[in-house]
Design a protein around this motif. Structure first.
Motif, mmCIF file in Angstrom:
data_model
loop_
_atom_site.group_PDB
_atom_site.id
_atom_site.type_symbol
_atom_site.label_atom_id
_atom_site.label_comp_id
_atom_site.label_asym_id
_atom_site.label_seq_id
_atom_site.Cartn_x
_atom_site.Cartn_y
_atom_site.Cartn_z
ATOM 1 N N GLY A 379 1.611 0.583 -19.597
ATOM 2 C CA GLY A 379 1.385 -0.429 -20.618
ATOM 3 C C GLY A 379 -0.041 -0.944 -20.667
ATOM 4 N N LYS A 380 -0.660 -1.222 -19.522
ATOM 5 C CA LYS A 380 -2.019 -1.739 -19.506
ATOM 6 C C LYS A 380 -2.988 -0.700 -20.060
ATOM 7 C CE LYS A 380 -5.563 -4.372 -18.394
ATOM 8 N NZ LYS A 380 -5.940 -4.559 -16.972
ATOM 9 N N ALA A 381 -2.808 0.570 -19.678
ATOM 10 C CA ALA A 381 -3.694 1.622 -20.172
ATOM 11 C C ALA A 381 -3.590 1.756 -21.688
ATOM 12 C CB ALA A 381 -3.360 2.950 -19.487
ATOM 13 N N ILE A 382 -2.375 1.658 -22.208
ATOM 14 C CA ILE A 382 -2.180 1.741 -23.657
ATOM 15 C C ILE A 382 -2.847 0.556 -24.344
ATOM 16 C CG2 ILE A 382 -0.453 1.688 -25.492
ATOM 17 C CD1 ILE A 382 1.446 3.144 -23.506
ATOM 18 N N ALA A 383 -2.675 -0.634 -23.780
ATOM 19 C CA ALA A 383 -3.242 -1.840 -24.386
ATOM 20 C C ALA A 383 -4.761 -1.787 -24.432
ATOM 21 C CB ALA A 383 -2.788 -3.070 -23.608
ATOM 22 N N GLN A 384 -5.384 -1.199 -23.410
ATOM 23 C CA GLN A 384 -6.840 -1.150 -23.397
ATOM 24 C C GLN A 384 -7.384 0.138 -23.983
ATOM 25 O OE1 GLN A 384 -7.567 -1.802 -19.180
ATOM 26 N NE2 GLN A 384 -8.075 0.354 -18.860
ATOM 27 N N GLY A 385 -6.500 0.984 -24.513
ATOM 28 C CA GLY A 385 -6.933 2.190 -25.195
ATOM 29 C C GLY A 385 -7.568 3.223 -24.293
ATOM 30 N N LEU A 408 -6.861 10.564 -11.691
ATOM 31 C CA LEU A 408 -7.789 10.824 -12.779
ATOM 32 C C LEU A 408 -7.464 9.812 -13.858
ATOM 33 C CD1 LEU A 408 -9.856 12.669 -14.390
ATOM 34 C CD2 LEU A 408 -7.828 13.834 -15.273
ATOM 35 N N GLY A 409 -8.416 8.931 -14.157
ATOM 36 C CA GLY A 409 -8.127 7.960 -15.196
ATOM 37 C C GLY A 409 -8.803 6.632 -14.960
ATOM 38 N N PRO A 410 -8.491 5.646 -15.799
ATOM 39 C CA PRO A 410 -9.197 4.366 -15.762
ATOM 40 C C PRO A 410 -9.107 3.686 -14.407
ATOM 41 C CG PRO A 410 -7.159 4.212 -17.048
ATOM 42 C CD PRO A 410 -7.408 5.660 -16.803
ATOM 43 N N GLU A 411 -10.268 3.213 -13.937
ATOM 44 C CA GLU A 411 -10.375 2.466 -12.682
ATOM 45 C C GLU A 411 -9.881 3.242 -11.455
ATOM 46 O OE1 GLU A 411 -12.070 -0.135 -12.529
ATOM 47 O OE2 GLU A 411 -12.185 -0.678 -14.652
ATOM 48 N N ILE A 433 7.637 2.359 -2.235
ATOM 49 C CA ILE A 433 8.674 2.104 -3.236
ATOM 50 C C ILE A 433 9.110 0.642 -3.205
ATOM 51 C CG2 ILE A 433 11.095 2.586 -3.778
ATOM 52 C CD1 ILE A 433 10.499 5.544 -3.125
ATOM 53 N N ALA A 434 9.122 0.056 -2.023
ATOM 54 C CA ALA A 434 9.579 -1.333 -1.882
ATOM 55 C C ALA A 434 8.506 -2.355 -2.242
ATOM 56 C CB ALA A 434 10.049 -1.580 -0.446
ATOM 57 N N THR A 435 7.249 -1.895 -2.421
ATOM 58 C CA THR A 435 6.162 -2.814 -2.747
ATOM 59 C C THR A 435 6.257 -3.257 -4.204
ATOM 60 O OG1 THR A 435 4.694 -1.795 -1.125
ATOM 61 C CG2 THR A 435 3.648 -3.057 -2.885
ATOM 62 N N VAL A 436 6.040 -4.539 -4.458
ATOM 63 C CA VAL A 436 6.056 -5.079 -5.809
ATOM 64 C C VAL A 436 4.645 -5.008 -6.387
ATOM 65 C CG1 VAL A 436 6.533 -7.081 -7.262
ATOM 66 C CG2 VAL A 436 7.955 -6.625 -5.236
ATOM 67 N N PHE A 437 4.461 -4.247 -7.444
ATOM 68 C CA PHE A 437 3.173 -4.114 -8.110
ATOM 69 C C PHE A 437 3.129 -5.058 -9.312
ATOM 70 C CE2 PHE A 437 3.255 -0.439 -5.517
ATOM 71 C CZ PHE A 437 1.974 0.079 -5.418
ATOM 72 N N PRO A 438 2.008 -5.734 -9.543
ATOM 73 C CA PRO A 438 1.951 -6.697 -10.649
ATOM 74 C C PRO A 438 1.964 -6.019 -12.012
ATOM 75 C CG PRO A 438 -0.213 -6.442 -9.645
ATOM 76 C CD PRO A 438 0.751 -5.680 -8.778
ATOM 77 N N HIS A 439 2.472 -6.735 -12.991
ATOM 78 C CA HIS A 439 2.578 -6.231 -14.363
ATOM 79 C C HIS A 439 1.884 -7.208 -15.304
ATOM 80 C CE1 HIS A 439 4.318 -4.391 -17.955
ATOM 81 N NE2 HIS A 439 4.610 -5.619 -18.371
ATOM 82 N N PRO A 440 1.165 -6.748 -16.301
ATOM 83 C CA PRO A 440 0.851 -5.337 -16.583
ATOM 84 C C PRO A 440 -0.472 -4.944 -15.923
ATOM 85 C CG PRO A 440 0.196 -6.683 -18.436
ATOM 86 C CD PRO A 440 0.760 -7.627 -17.394
ATOM 87 N N LEU A 442 -2.849 -1.350 -14.318
ATOM 88 C CA LEU A 442 -2.971 0.092 -14.139
ATOM 89 C C LEU A 442 -2.321 0.532 -12.830
ATOM 90 C CD1 LEU A 442 -6.718 0.441 -15.186
ATOM 91 C CD2 LEU A 442 -4.737 1.121 -16.557
ATOM 92 N N SER A 443 -2.308 -0.357 -11.828
ATOM 93 C CA SER A 443 -1.766 0.004 -10.518
ATOM 94 C C SER A 443 -0.276 0.313 -10.561
ATOM 95 C CB SER A 443 -2.030 -1.108 -9.508
ATOM 96 O OG SER A 443 -1.282 -2.269 -9.811
ATOM 97 N N GLU A 444 0.403 -0.114 -11.611
ATOM 98 C CA GLU A 444 1.825 0.237 -11.727
ATOM 99 C C GLU A 444 2.027 1.754 -11.776
ATOM 100 O OE1 GLU A 444 4.323 -2.814 -14.237
ATOM 101 O OE2 GLU A 444 2.308 -2.630 -15.119
ATOM 102 N N ALA A 445 1.010 2.474 -12.241
ATOM 103 C CA ALA A 445 1.109 3.932 -12.253
ATOM 104 C C ALA A 445 1.180 4.482 -10.838
ATOM 105 C CB ALA A 445 -0.083 4.535 -13.003
#
Length: 460
Positions: A379-385, A408-411, A433-440, A442-445
């Motif tokens: 979602g973040k990558a899409i939002a920032q194009g 390969l990709g942003p940041e 897998i058990a770690t909670v990644f913030p939304h939205p 890029l790190s969610e990827a």
């Protein structure tokens, strides 16, 4: 000249960090530097190239302004101003290093140093220093390609490329490692027609093969022409341009260009150090050391690029700390694991990795699980194009150990440290897998790629 506990030869990211850590531990330190404090990295490498890359990023963003609902005139490149900013950034950081050394009470001597016997260093024109420990942190220089030596006009090394006299309409870059590809990205953004020539079978050859292939696709989409498995056979100079002669894919090619950047690797600065009078060994242009920087000569150490690959500033700094702490007798030291050193290429899109590639993991006998997650589904990558690329993670299928990660990709260079830390903590798939990644973000990827390796990805 004064005696002390430690002499450091070279003031780059290995040398000045070694001096600072030694001072923290109470050692009396002298640092000798023949050129600029901060070394090649700060003055002619990592830092000024990132300043140029930031300008290139802004050029691309302005060019895409219409996609964000903005009407903006096409950017105009003021090359002298761009270069001046890059040099100012380097100068500011060099001043910072000088301040840190002064604050730490480290004696800094400007001059060329040479080993003069056990525990002795001669500084040209300034006499001798004595100390029981000597660290060589003399760095490395660009490897020469016969017939393509920098000439100050048509043929550039990284130094000329950082202070270009023009924006060449056509540019050939020989070598597709980090240096070559970063300059290819810079000049492509600035409007040059760029061609990259690589002798090996793929671009960014130290990276995972899948990442290399995706990066090539991205570069070619931007208009960069890429020739791999290519052998440079000659150079023909004209009055205003040159032609680079190349054999690739069974064809003889003539690549016209106003400028050529040669970026075919580096070799250690081992000459004229007086090593021939010591027991230290030099192999393949680098000083041989153990995992704490010790050479075969008691009291003599080597760190950073002069001690061999990977040729990275952060590796040199980490080696510096380990080496000095070993000298000071600090307990519980952990030798540097080269497989846990992240590598980054700040091209567009950027590339970063840590640990084993897929091919290396299989060659080492691992049964692996591979997880991939594309930024096109983030979602973040899409939002920032900025959706080109993916995160790829390798796990040992039996233990769940994190073997390698590739982005390969942003940041990408900012995110890879999450995987480097995970490896240092010996994290398995269960913890990731058990770690909670913030939304939205890029790190969610990163999280989704871990999930994907075990058939649990939620957003693809």
């Amino acid at each position: 000249m004064a005696n002390g506990d430690l002499i450091v030869i070279g003031g780059g990211p290995g040398g000045y960090v070694a001096a600072l850590r030694a001072a923290q531990l109470g050692l009396k330190v002298t640092l000798v530097e023949r050129a600029e404090l901060g070394g090649i990295c700060l003055n002619w490498g990592c830092i000024p190239t990132k300043a140029l890359l930031r300008t290139a990023e802004l050029v691309r963003l302005i060019g895409a302004a219409g996609e964000f609902g903005l009407g903006v005139a096409p950017p105009q490149i003021d090359l002298p101003a761009v270069v001046a900013r890059s040099r100012a950034v380097a100068a500011k950081l060099q001043g910072g290093v000088k301040h840190l050394l002064k604050k730490a009470g480290i004696t800094v001597i400007a001059g060329t140093a040479r080993l003069a016997g056990p525990g002795r260093v001669a500084v040209e024109g300034q006499g001798e220093l004595a100390a029981p420990h000597i660290i060589l942190a003399t760095g490395a220089r660009a490897r020469a390609l016969p017939g393509f030596e920098p000439d100050g006009r048509f043929l550039w090394s990284y130094r000329e490329a950082l202070q270009p006299d023009c924006l060449p309409p056509r540019l050939v870059v020989i070598g597709s490692g980090a240096i070559g590809i970063e300059f290819a990205s810079i000049f492509n953004a600035f409007g040059s027609e760029v061609t990259v020539v690589e002798a090996l079978d793929r671009l960014l050859p130290v990276e995972d093969a899948e990442i290399s292939a995706l990066a090539r696709t991205a570069f070619e989409r931007q208009g960069i022409t890429c020739h791999t498995g290519a052998r440079v056979t000659g150079l023909e100079k004209g009055a205003q341009a040159v032609e680079v002669l190349v054999e690739a894919g069974g064809q003889a090619l003539r690549l016209p260009a106003e400028r050529v950047i040669v970026a075919v690797g580096i070799t250690g600065n081992v000459e004229q150090l007086g090593l021939d009078s010591t027991a230290a060994r030099v192999e393949k242009g680098h000083i041989v050391t153990d995992r704490f920087g010790r050479t075969d000569q008691p009291g003599l150490y080597a760190i950073g690029d002069v001690a061999g690959p990977p040729w990275l500033a952060h590796k040199a700094s980490h080696e510096a700390v380990l080496c000095v702490e070993a000298i000071a007798g600090q307990p519980d030291l952990h030798p540097l694991d080269p497989h846990r050193i992240p590598g980054c290429t700040f091209c567009h899109p950027p590339v970063a990795s840590v640990g084993l590639t897929e091919a290396a993991a299989l060659a080492a006998g691992h049964k692996i699980r591979v997880g991939r997650f594309p930024f096109a589904a983030n979602g973040k990558a899409i939002a920032q194009g900025d959706t080109e690329g993916l995160v790829k993670i390798l796990f040992d299928a039996d233990s769940g150990a994190l073997l390698g990660a590739h982005i390969l990709g942003p940041e990408a260079p900012e995110m890879i440290q999450g995987f480097a830390l995970a490896q240092s903590l010996e994290t398995t798939e269960a913890e990731l897998i058990a770690t909670v990644f913030p939304h939205p973000t890029l790190s969610e990827a990163m999280h989704e790629a871990a999930l994907a390796a075990f058939g649990r990805a939620l957003h693809i």
